[in-house]
Design a protein around this motif. Structure first.
Motif, PDB file in Angstrom:
ATOM      1  N   UNK A 259       0.862  -1.178   0.000  1.00 53.07           N
ATOM      2  CA  UNK A 259       0.000   0.000   0.000  1.00 53.07           C
ATOM      3  C   UNK A 259       0.899   1.229   0.000  1.00 53.07           C
ATOM      4  N   UNK A 260       0.400   2.331  -0.501  1.00 55.14           N
ATOM      5  CA  UNK A 260       1.190   3.567  -0.457  1.00 55.14           C
ATOM      6  C   UNK A 260       0.263   4.764  -0.347  1.00 55.14           C
ATOM      7  N   UNK A 261       0.854   5.922  -0.091  1.00 54.47           N
ATOM      8  CA  UNK A 261       0.085   7.153  -0.010  1.00 54.47           C
ATOM      9  C   UNK A 261      -0.959   7.114   1.081  1.00 54.47           C
ATOM     10  N   UNK A 262      -2.124   7.666   0.799  1.00 51.31           N
ATOM     11  CA  UNK A 262      -3.176   7.765   1.806  1.00 51.31           C
ATOM     12  C   UNK A 262      -3.702   6.398   2.229  1.00 51.31           C
ATOM     13  N   UNK A 263      -3.718   5.421   1.315  1.00 52.15           N
ATOM     14  CA  UNK A 263      -4.170   4.069   1.685  1.00 52.15           C
ATOM     15  C   UNK A 263      -3.313   3.504   2.818  1.00 52.15           C
ATOM     16  N   UNK A 264      -2.008   3.729   2.728  1.00 50.12           N
ATOM     17  CA  UNK A 264      -1.103   3.265   3.782  1.00 50.12           C
ATOM     18  C   UNK A 264      -1.287   4.094   5.045  1.00 50.12           C
ATOM     19  N   UNK A 265      -1.367   5.409   4.889  1.00 51.29           N
ATOM     20  CA  UNK A 265      -1.504   6.296   6.046  1.00 51.29           C
ATOM     21  C   UNK A 265      -2.774   5.981   6.840  1.00 51.29           C
ATOM     22  N   UNK A 266      -3.847   5.647   6.160  1.00 50.18           N
ATOM     23  CA  UNK A 266      -5.098   5.328   6.845  1.00 50.18           C
ATOM     24  C   UNK A 266      -4.959   4.085   7.714  1.00 50.18           C
TER      25      UNK A 266
END
Length: 380
Positions: A259-266
């Motif tokens: 996962x990367x970006x906002x998907x990971x941050x969430x």
């Protein structure tokens, strides 16, 4: 200032070196500083840019995210002479890195480097310990020409000092606290992954031997039943061990891939604990991302990770490979909501002090110092 960066891994590769260099080159673009990347071609789609010169390559057998490139040396020299950099920065000790050293000497360009990966530590996880002496001799030889060698953590600096490295300087890592924060919709994450258990525990990283995921699996298996029954594990990442890990994993462990970006941050934000058993990190970017997300970390007391986690304040440090210690730390924190919440608050507070801009400003100042010293020697 014009900067040439020679690296055997770069965006869109998913690893700490590639992500750090991409973050740095984004900063250089924002500051209108001219740069050129010399890097391998990858099998994934990559954007076309005047800032990047790509070479044919094959994956490195120990670490496929790093690739062995086969540059056309005449073409490379021509490109470098046309660009005429003030400084060359070599980031990896493979073919492209060797080219950077060679042309820095040949064209009399100031040379610096950075040390990102503990390849010596990796050997034990691939049954190649007998190569340790050879690896250290090569690393010493490779890094000797650098006017400065930038390392990501005090632990790595001390390790390299013990092996006779010189001209060392810390180039730390920052975190994007606007992307990684505690305030995402946690119910959305739970719905996305069908999570119904009370607690979410997360691992993020490559699924490879050097990350010691056998300790993670052992920890999950030996947690007390009343604790394990309340936990959902999310394993975020991919790599050569994924199939084996999935076959050995308990029923409450879900593998998501990268996962990367906002998907990971969430996911970081929705997690109650971040568990990271890897003992081989020179820094541990994912640990800092978890702390920025307000998530306490249970990590290995080794490498750069031990310089990020403040024991008992932002998480717990466990003896590498000791599943029982990891299980005990997880159990203690799962049972103590107020302690876990306080650790998350302290982790976020610490992450807010780790500014990428400040770190990159210091790196550019170090670049300028090297260039000035070289020029003074030329005209003395």
């Amino acid at each position: 200032m014009k900067i040439a960066i020679f690296t055997d891994t770069y965006d869109p590769d998913i690893n700490g070196v590639a992500r750090t260099l991409k973050r740095f080159t984004n900063y250089l673009s924002d500051q209108n500083i001219t740069f050129k990347i010399f890097a391998p071609k990858t099998q994934t789609g990559e954007y076309v840019s005047d800032h990047i010169h790509r070479f044919k390559s094959l994956p490195f057998f120990i670490y496929p995210e790093c690739r062995l490139a086969f540059p056309n040396l005449l073409h490379l020299k021509s490109e470098l002479e046309h660009f005429s950099p003030d400084l060359i920065h070599v980031a990896t000790p493979f073919n492209i890195g060797l080219c950077g050293i060679y042309y820095a000497k040949k064209l009399n360009i100031p040379l610096v480097g950075s040390y990102h990966t503990n390849f010596d530590y990796y050997l034990q996880f691939y049954n190649l310990e007998f190569l340790s002496t050879i690896v250290w001799k090569y690393m010493n030889w490779f890094h000797r020409p650098f006017k400065k060698l930038f390392v990501p953590s005090p632990e790595t600096l001390n390790q390299l000092k013990r092996h006779g490295f010189t001209n060392l300087e810390i180039w730390g890592r920052g975190v994007d606290c606007q992307l990684f924060h505690p305030h995402y919709d946690k119910l959305k994450v739970r719905k996305n992954y069908g999570i119904k258990r009370k607690y979410l525990l997360t691992y993020v990283g490559r699924l490879a031997p050097e990350k010691d995921l056998q300790t993670l699996l052992a920890t999950a298996h030996i947690l007390p039943a009343q604790i394990s029954g309340q936990i959902q594990w999310l394993i975020i990442g991919d790599g050569p061990l994924r199939e084996d890990l999935e076959s050995e994993a308990p029923d409450n462990m879900l593998f998501t891939g990268y996962l990367k970006g906002q998907d990971l941050a969430e996911v970081y934000s929705a997690s109650d604990l971040f568990v990271f058993p890897s003992p081989t990190e020179t820094f541990g970017n994912v640990v800092l991302e978890a702390l920025a997300s307000g998530t306490p970390v249970v990590g290995a007391d080794s490498g750069g990770v031990k310089n990020i986690i403040q024991e008992g304040v932002t998480g717990n440090l466990c003896t590498p490979g000791n599943a029982q210690e990891f299980a005990n730390a997880i159990t203690q924190l799962i049972k103590n909501d107020s302690l876990r919440t306080q650790m998350g608050f302290e982790g976020r507070k610490y992450a807010l002090t780790q500014s990428w801009d400040t770190i990159f400003e210091h790196l550019l100042w170090s670049y300028s110092t090297v260039i000035r010293e070289i020029n003074e020697q030329k005209y003395a």
